[in-house]
Design a protein around this motif. Structure first.
Motif: not given
Length: 188
Positions: A1-15
């Motif tokens: 069960x591999x999760x991603x190594x690509x991680x981005x901040x869990x936030x709302x971007x205005x655009x």
């Protein structure tokens, strides 16, 4: 069960970097093509899809929803947990469905504001490639199984509204949000 190594901040971007297409747009009805090359360009697409999904408070996003006709899905059912890593499913295929069916409410970033009950198998087994090109197998149940099935439907040009049994309630919800019930393509 591999999760991603690509991680981005869990936030709302205005655009958000990508535009989510909505019900009625033809791009959502076209089957996606298999990914043949897993490279930095694809990983950048994954990053942008995650940023877009988090910006819209979504827990799943399929590439066709952002106008990319590739069999690519990102999923994160744990938005509140900054440590939880998302799933990246490339060329996902459901190999087994569980025998138990479950009815639960679904929504979709491509049909904002509309929620309806959908019956799906409660457990699945899926194979896919991760963002490094490695073949993975995942047994999922509950919400994760539901989201995977929902997103794989998108790869085949199917939307959750096509699976709703109560058409009267669905048509009312769609009309409230300004969507045409004619955009639904019932599977039954």
């Amino acid at each position: 069960m591999a999760t991603s190594s690509i991680v981005v901040e869990k936030k709302k971007l205005k655009h958000p970097p990508l535009e989510v297409h909505e019900l009625g747009d033809k791009v959502l009805r076209q089957p996606a093509k298999r990914v043949t090359k897993i490279d930095d360009e694809l990983r950048e697409t994954v990053r942008k899809m995650l940023q877009t999904m988090y910006s819209q408070d979504g827990i799943g996003l399929a590439a066709p929803q952002v106008g990319i006709h590739k069999q690519l899905v990102v999923i994160d059912c744990e938005l509140e947990d900054p440590e939880a890593k998302p799933y990246v499913l490339i060329n996902p295929e459901i190999k087994k469905f569980g025998s138990e069916l479950a009815k639960d409410q679904e929504g979709c970033l491509s049909v904002p504001g509309v929620f309806a009950d959908v019956v799906r198998p409660d457990a699945i087994e899926v194979t896919y490639k991760d963002e490094s090109g490695r073949l993975q197998k995942l047994k999922a149940d509950g919400i994760l199984a539901r989201v995977i099935q929902h997103e794989i439907d998108h790869l085949n040009g199917v939307m959750f509204v096509d699976r709703v049994d109560n058409r009267l309630a669905l048509d009312q919800e769609l009309a409230k949000q300004g969507f045409s019930p004619k955009a639904v393509k019932p599977l039954a």
